[in-house]
Write a protein that holds these residues in place. Structure first.
Motif: not given
Ligand code: C2E
Ligand code: MG
Ligand code: MG
Ligand code: MG
Length: 282
Positions: A41-49, A51-60
């Motif tokens: 199963v794939l899990y996803y860890q958020p990556r946060v900027s 600068v903006s504090g937003e979730i900009v992506g993730m690592e599978a």
């Protein structure tokens, strides 16, 4: 005695030159069926900027839910997948799945989200590696510009010239490459000079306690500066403490991932997090 003698054999790679335990043999046998039995199963860890504090992506990040043995860490089964060659079908599945999921989330959020996928040496060494990735992006309609491939120094060391060519090919497609666990391998500086990357992932070994530990502070701040001087952006991994975050911010690190913001999540949990629009407090 029979078990000890009979089950011991050596693997060709000198670094993995050790006897296999019964446990490893069980994993080896069961891993062959894990994909079709849908235990991976794939899990996803958020990556946060920062600068903006937003979730900009993730690592599978791959998980194996073994029916008898429970959850098995990729640190345990990826090496086995590599030895047995199972890493190739597994890696194909991971890439396809991650891109498909990424595309679904992008459509839903109506904004780009980066998806970072880990590759081990065997997968990357396939002569048609880039073509495979390209085909997956086309099948899933996942934009090249949102895809990030994570490679380690040891992966690149295996076939220097071909690796260089592939990185060039990926760059032409607009796919970013991150050097993962940076600083934990060897000849790091040489690698930075010889290969074209876009992202440097700072390993947790250095990030840990970088709020207080003076040695780690010095290493982190120098590595970030080095990366920036080479036009690379920096993602710090394994950020657990507020003091680490504060220090990384001061050093102008671009993005972080770590338990402080969120551990790796199931797709369902990730969806909830994206819906929440949670941000990193400034
Ligand atoms: P990695 O690529 O360096 O991934 C980061 C690891 O750090 C992940 O471990 C993640 O769960 C963990 N981590 C994240 N935040 C924190 C934190 O705040 N504190 C601590 N202590 N750890 C944190 P995980 O998921 O167990 O994966 C281990 C390694 O297995 C990965 O290291 C990667 O090298 C490999 N791996 C995982 N999925 C795949 C895959 O699909 N393909 C390949 N080839 N390798 C994979
Ligand atoms: Mg990684
Ligand atoms: Mg890493
Ligand atoms: Mg790491």
């Amino acid at each position: 005695a029979e078990k000890k003698g009979g089950n011991c054999y050596h693997i060709y790679q000198p670094s993995l030159n050790k006897c296999h335990s019964d446990y490893t043999i069980t994993l080896e046998t069961d891993l062959r069926y894990a994909l079709e039995k849908q235990e991976l199963v794939l899990y996803y860890q958020p990556r946060v900027s920062l600068v903006s504090g937003e979730i900009v992506g993730m690592e599978a990040l791959l998980r194996w839910f073994h029916p008898q043995l429970g959850t098995i860490s990729p640190k345990q089964f990826i090496p086995i997948a590599e030895e047995t060659g199972l890493i190739i079908p597994i890696s194909d599945w991971v890439s396809e799945m991650a891109c498909q999921q990424g595309k679904t989330w992008q459509n839903w959020l109506k904004r780009p989200l980066k998806m970072a996928i880990n590759f081990s040496a065997q997968g990357f060494q396939l002569s048609d590696f880039c073509e495979r990735i390209e085909a997956i992006c086309q099948r899933t309609q996942f934009p090249f510009s949102c895809l990030e491939l994570e490679l380690t120094e040891s992966t690149l060391v295996k076939d220097f010239l071909q690796a260089r060519e592939k990185l060039q090919q990926l760059q032409t497609l607009g796919i970013d490459v991150a050097i993962d666990d940076f600083g934990t391998g060897y000849s790091s500086l040489n690698y930075l000079q010889q290969f074209s990357f876009q992202i440097l992932k700072l390993d947790r070994t250095f990030v840990r306690n970088s709020g207080r530990d003076t040695t780690n502070r010095a290493i982190v701040s120098s590595l970030i500066q080095l990366a920036h001087n080479l036009q690379l952006s920096v993602v710090a991994e394994g950020v657990e403490r507020q003091c680490e975050l504060n220090f990384l911010r001061e050093q102008n690190c671009e993005e972080i991932q770590g338990y402080l913001f969120s551990p790796p999540l199931s797709a369902r949990e990730m969806e909830d997090l994206l819906r929440e629009k949670r941000r990193l407090p400034s």
